[in-house]
Design an enzyme around this catalytic site. Structure first.
Site, PDB file in Angstrom:
ATOM      1  N   ASP A 138       0.825  -1.200   0.000  1.00 53.66           N
ATOM      2  CA  ASP A 138       0.000   0.000   0.000  1.00 53.66           C
ATOM      3  C   ASP A 138       0.864   1.256   0.000  1.00 53.66           C
ATOM      4  O   ASP A 138       2.014   1.239   0.439  1.00 53.66           O
ATOM      5  CB  ASP A 138      -0.919   0.025   1.223  1.00 53.66           C
ATOM      6  CG  ASP A 138      -2.185  -0.780   1.004  1.00 53.66           C
ATOM      7  OD1 ASP A 138      -2.621  -0.894  -0.155  1.00 53.66           O
ATOM      8  OD2 ASP A 138      -2.745  -1.292   1.992  1.00 53.66           O
ATOM      9  N   ARG A 189      -2.234  -0.542  -8.349  1.00 54.38           N
ATOM     10  CA  ARG A 189      -3.568  -0.093  -7.961  1.00 54.38           C
ATOM     11  C   ARG A 189      -3.581   1.437  -8.032  1.00 54.38           C
ATOM     12  O   ARG A 189      -2.668   2.091  -7.517  1.00 54.38           O
ATOM     13  CB  ARG A 189      -3.908  -0.535  -6.539  1.00 54.38           C
ATOM     14  CG  ARG A 189      -5.275  -0.021  -6.062  1.00 54.38           C
ATOM     15  CD  ARG A 189      -5.375  -0.020  -4.554  1.00 54.38           C
ATOM     16  NE  ARG A 189      -5.431  -1.367  -4.012  1.00 54.38           N
ATOM     17  CZ  ARG A 189      -5.034  -1.683  -2.782  1.00 54.38           C
ATOM     18  NH1 ARG A 189      -4.502  -0.759  -2.001  1.00 54.38           N
ATOM     19  NH2 ARG A 189      -5.121  -2.928  -2.351  1.00 54.38           N
TER      20      ARG A 189
END
Length: 312
Positions: A138, A189
């Site tokens: 992330d 992402r």
């Protein structure tokens, strides 16, 4: 009408700032955590234990959805603490594999010691990537972007391809970061961005963030290895589908990612239309900062949360 729209934008921006500010408030944190998941956090968090999380992941799979999971937590400041985090992630990864779930793990490098030492965070994430399952690193606040991308590149340079990362559309630097990553055929992402950043580093207005997202999305679909379109925005979702169709982008090269508890019917509708939809399904006792960022991303969720607070 234009004035009303501008007022609505301003109110949402102000509310978002207040919510994200509350994420750092010890007083608010204490109040919310004292009431536990009954306040409504259970809509967005898949429980506080591994067993509770696995139950939710299995249910999502049964509905035709994919999933990832994150052990909530960040900002570890003692190296010994990271050992427990690595052990917890190892357990989750092994449970997912043993039960044959269509799921993977996403993690934050500050949870693995990035604020202590970049080398420590690298060793910890490498230990988990070497287990063989796909892992998403992330992205966090802007001050961690360089270190996160360095670690991602290092893993890829060492032949570990079962790893992806995240880019945030609201950061001015992101187009350059994307271009630098494209030679790796990366698995990325794309998110709008959930942290409260100063206007010196990030677009302060939603319309600018949305426009940047669309531009980055097109570039990713053209040139990245795999693109995770992480948004609940109908216009951006429709744009991704239309752009992919018009430019012959195979559906195997992109997927939609959404948050657990946010627009679940849309998730099911897209899956029924033949799109891969992955639901980000976090768990763990340290759920408060995560919840506040979700409320900040979509202030309309605050109404749901407050209703549960009053009922509770």
């Amino acid at each position: 009408m234009a004035a009303l729209a501008q007022l609505n934008v301003a109110l949402n921006a102000g509310l978002r700032k207040a919510i994200l500010g509350a994420a750092e408030s010890r007083r608010v944190r204490s109040f919310v955590r004292s009431h536990g998941m009954k306040l409504g956090a259970a809509r967005f968090v898949a429980g506080q234990s591994v067993d509770e999380c696995i139950t939710v992941l299995r249910r999502l799979n049964e509905q035709g959805l994919w999933a990832n999971t994150t052990l909530l937590g960040e900002g570890v400041v003692e190296s010994a603490q990271t050992e427990a985090v690595v052990a917890a992630y190892r357990e989750v990864i092994e449970r997912i594999a043993r039960e044959g779930l269509r799921a993977n793990v996403a993690l934050k490098l500050t949870h693995l010691g990035l604020e202590i030492d970049e080398e420590l965070a690298y060793r910890n994430v490498r230990t988990l990537v070497e287990l063989g399952s796909f892992i998403r690193i992330d992205m966090e606040q802007s001050q961690f972007v360089d270190a996160t991308l360095r670690i991602y590149r290092r893993l890829r340079d060492e032949g570990l391809d079962n790893v992806g990362t995240v880019l945030q559309a609201y950061l001015y630097r992101t187009p350059d970061d994307l271009e630098a990553l494209l030679p790796l055929a990366p698995n990325l992402r794309l998110v709008k961005g959930a942290y409260l950043e100063p206007p010196s580093v990030a677009y302060p207005h939603k319309s600018d963030v949305d426009a940047a997202y669309a531009r980055l999305l097109e570039r990713m679909l053209d040139a990245a290895g795999h693109t995770a379109v992480a948004t609940h925005d109908d216009r951006l979702i429709d744009h991704a589908i239309a752009y992919a169709d018009e430019h012959g982008v195979d559906r195997e090269r992109f997927e939609f990612q959404m948050l657990y508890g946010v627009r679940p019917q849309l998730q099911l509708d897209l899956a029924r239309r033949g799109h891969k939809v992955l639901v980000a399904t976090p768990y763990g006792p340290e759920w408060y900062p995560y919840l506040m960022r979700r409320l900040g991303e979509r202030p309309a969720n605050l109404g749901f949360f407050l209703k549960n607070t009053i009922r509770g």
